[in-house]
Design a protein around this motif. Structure first.
Motif, mmCIF file in Angstrom:
data_model
loop_
_atom_site.group_PDB
_atom_site.id
_atom_site.type_symbol
_atom_site.label_atom_id
_atom_site.label_comp_id
_atom_site.label_asym_id
_atom_site.label_seq_id
_atom_site.Cartn_x
_atom_site.Cartn_y
_atom_site.Cartn_z
ATOM 1 N N LEU A 195 -8.776 -2.601 -2.630
ATOM 2 C CA LEU A 195 -9.112 -3.617 -1.636
ATOM 3 C C LEU A 195 -7.863 -3.954 -0.833
ATOM 4 O O LEU A 195 -6.824 -4.300 -1.399
ATOM 5 N N PHE A 196 -7.986 -3.879 0.487
ATOM 6 C CA PHE A 196 -6.861 -4.121 1.383
ATOM 7 C C PHE A 196 -7.155 -5.303 2.314
ATOM 8 O O PHE A 196 -8.310 -5.558 2.678
ATOM 9 N N SER A 197 -6.095 -6.018 2.707
ATOM 10 C CA SER A 197 -6.148 -6.944 3.825
ATOM 11 C C SER A 197 -5.678 -6.207 5.069
ATOM 12 O O SER A 197 -4.665 -5.505 5.030
ATOM 13 N N ILE A 198 -6.428 -6.374 6.168
ATOM 14 C CA ILE A 198 -6.044 -5.770 7.440
ATOM 15 C C ILE A 198 -5.604 -6.892 8.373
ATOM 16 O O ILE A 198 -6.389 -7.785 8.691
ATOM 17 N N ALA A 203 -2.187 -2.572 6.814
ATOM 18 C CA ALA A 203 -2.991 -2.787 5.608
ATOM 19 C C ALA A 203 -2.092 -3.192 4.450
ATOM 20 O O ALA A 203 -1.037 -2.588 4.219
ATOM 21 N N ARG A 204 -2.533 -4.217 3.704
ATOM 22 C CA ARG A 204 -1.815 -4.685 2.511
ATOM 23 C C ARG A 204 -2.744 -4.559 1.309
ATOM 24 O O ARG A 204 -3.850 -5.088 1.306
ATOM 25 N N LEU A 205 -2.306 -3.853 0.277
ATOM 26 C CA LEU A 205 -3.121 -3.687 -0.916
ATOM 27 C C LEU A 205 -3.148 -4.985 -1.714
ATOM 28 O O LEU A 205 -2.116 -5.515 -2.113
ATOM 29 N N ASP A 206 -4.353 -5.522 -1.956
ATOM 30 C CA ASP A 206 -4.502 -6.783 -2.678
ATOM 31 C C ASP A 206 -5.091 -6.617 -4.072
ATOM 32 O O ASP A 206 -4.892 -7.483 -4.932
#
Length: 604
Positions: free
Chosen positions: A358-361, A369-372
């Motif tokens: 799950l990533f934050s865009i 993209a940041r992997l959460d």
């Protein structure tokens, strides 16, 4: 990462430290604009959409395949800021078709990234969580639905599934004569949505090994407590429970709804959604509201639950929360006029037969993209979301956010349910406070949402500590390491001095901001009832930001914030205002000034 978003300084005349960006947002109020013609005249005839919930979404299934699913929160498509929407859609399309660096296999494994061609290519999909239009598109109307469908299909261009939000059922053009507050008008509005998107409002699909279930808002006009309560019809809730019970326990389940369920632990806007009883699914009915999280507690294969509604970013410690084996995931917004904290963000879920990532865009930072969260589907342990980096957290260092908190009760004793069409957000103002119990002062109904000046100033102030922290960290990295103990001690003293200077500067800025706001309020000559309610919302938001920073709110400003929304009876001799003054809760001189500006004869 601190990003320059542009905009005005926190308050008129405020100074900014050199090199520090000023995060800024301009959240606009949104008023209902009726469509040109009654939509219900062209609504296809058919059975009550609430009588037979559940069904597939044509073209959305991708069983057994790796997938990439973009999740869009509240859209609130807005014509004046359309370029920002097009930018975000282009970023999502690029990620859906090209992948994310480090996407790899599901669950954080070391498998290589899926190829983007051939039968094993990840299938791109789009999930949208409701609230399609801003005021420029007449929320809830057929033209709004058509504009949103055209945007999603033309700009993202992949198979999609949607759920409805509270604003998707508010079009006055569906108000049937003689039934302005009844279920038939809601059903007509919902039937038009179903026709526009060619899908059921409650639905089931399969992506990879996972079962995906969509829950929609079912009513608006006929809601008993608040029109903006995100209410799932009883038949749809029964369907959800039956669908989960019928799913094998080894099959992962993903649920999507506009608002989250009570008990999930996500960050929530207390002074808007909780007090208006529209924060959670079926908020006003404790029995129904408890069934959603109870379902999560009974079924460990419910692994993800996506929701929007709050217009908050993914930058809080509770933007992802965990109950049992389920990660509840807050999804932000992409529109610059609807963000509450300056960030424009979406989510991206990638998955295969083993697990998911799950990533934050972040659309304001070029779509990075940041992997959460990464997890195997079969992992029996609770999900472990990655902490938001401290320098990026909006609640870093705050013991309590005040107007933003996840630790609140669903019930607000002494607050009557509000029912105006603009209660939840984006209205055009409203009446005074709602009734309170026990002879105390009534709390405002929050029928007016804070205007742009209040949100811009408050949110810019709230962003300053993180900006200072980031600047100090960059300064420490740039300075050469000390070679002796005396030099190290001197360096430590210098760094402490910088921190003290930063704190003093922040105190000065907040004091100047409070003084500027009080000066502006003092220039008001008269206030109508809607104007007083709007001022209470503006100042309540602004004062909440000051308190969050630990700043002292001047007593006259705090009094304006609360007394502006008091009912006229509170100002009578021996009334609630006198009691508040006697207890030292408000400033007596300011109470008399507020009464005079509102045209109320106050007790001497």
């Amino acid at each position: 990462m601190i990003r320059t978003l542009g905009g005005a300084p926190p308050c008129p005349g405020a100074r900014a430290p050199p090199g520090l960006p000023r995060p800024h947002t301009a959240t606009q109020s949104r008023a209902r604009i009726p469509a040109a013609a009654p939509d219900h005249q062209n609504t296809p005839a058919g059975p009550d959409p609430l009588a037979s919930p559940g069904g597939p979404v044509p073209g959305f299934d991708a069983p057994g395949s790796p997938f990439r699913l973009a999740i869009l929160g509240d859209l609130h498509l807005d014509e004046p800021t359309r370029p920002a929407f097009d930018e975000a859609a282009a970023q999502l399309r690029a990620l859906l078709l090209g992948g994310v660096p480090g996407e790899g296999g599901g669950g954080g494994g070391a498998a290589p990234t899926h190829g983007d061609a051939g039968p094993d290519a990840p299938q791109p999909r789009l999930l949208q969580l409701g609230d399609l239009g801003a005021s420029s598109f007449s929320p809830g109307s057929s033209p709004c639905f058509a504009a949103a469908a055209a945007f999603l299909d033309a700009r993202v261009g992949v198979p999609r599934a949607l759920v409805t939000g509270n604003h998707d059922l508010e079009a006055p053009s569906f108000d049937l004569a003689g039934d302005l507050d009844g279920p038939p008008s809601d059903a007509a509005n919902l039937a038009a949505w179903r026709a526009a998107f060619a899908q059921p409002h409650t639905w089931a699909a399969t992506l990879g090994p996972a079962r995906v279930l969509g829950l929609s808002t079912s009513t608006w006009r006929s809601n008993a407590a608040s029109v903006h309560e995100v209410r799932v019809a009883a038949a749809c809730l029964d369907w959800l429970e039956a669908e989960v019970a019928a799913t094998p326990p080894t099959t992962p389940i993903i649920i999507a709804s506009h608002a989250p369920p009570a008990g999930c632990g996500l960050r929530v806007v207390q002074d808007v959604h909780v007090r208006n009883r529209c924060a959670y699914l079926n908020h006003s009915d404790p029995g129904e509201a408890a069934r959603f999280v109870a379902l999560v507690e009974r079924h460990a294969n419910i692994c993800l639950w996506f929701s929007g509604h709050y217009h908050l970013s993914h930058q809080y410690a509770t933007s992802i929360s965990v109950v049992n084996a389920c990660a509840f995931v807050q999804v932000g917004v992409i529109g610059p006029a609807s963000t509450r904290d300056g960030y424009r963000q979406s989510r991206l879920l990638t998955g295969d037969g083993r697990g998911f990532k799950l990533f934050s865009i972040d659309h304001g930072a070029g779509g990075v993209a940041r992997l959460d969260l990464a997890r195997a589907w079969a992992d029996p342990s609770p999900p472990a979301p990655r902490p938001v980096p401290r320098a990026e957290r909006l609640d870093a260092g705050a013991a309590a956010m005040g107007w933003l908190t996840s630790e609140v009760e669903c019930e607000m004793p002494g607050v009557e349910p509000a029912g105006s069409e603009s209660d939840e957000e984006g209205g055009s103002g409203g009446g005074g406070g709602s009734g309170g119990g026990g002879g105390g002062l009534s709390l405002p109904s929050f029928s007016a949402y804070p205007q742009a000046w209040a949100t811009a100033a408050g949110e810019a102030l709230l962003a300053l500590p993180a900006a200072l922290e980031s600047a100090l960290e960059a300064q420490r990295k740039d300075e050469p390491a000390s070679s002796s103990s005396s030099s190290a001690q001197q360096e430590q003293q210098q760094q402490q001095q910088v921190v003290d200077d930063g704190g003093a500067w922040l105190d000065e800025v907040t004091a100047d901001a409070a003084s500027a706001a009080l000066a502006q309020v003092g220039s008001i000559g008269s206030l109508s009832a809607p104007g007083a309610a709007q001022l209470a919302a503006d100042l309540g938001y602004f004062c909440g930001a000051l308190r969050t920073l630990g700043a002292s709110v001047p007593a006259p400003l705090a009094t304006w914030a609360v007394a502006s929304s008091w009912p006229e009876a509170a100002f009578a001799g021996g009334g609630a205002a006198d009691g508040a003054v006697a207890r030292g809760e408000v400033d007596g001189e300011t109470v008399r000034l507020v009464a005079a500006v509102r045209g109320i004869a106050a007790a001497p």
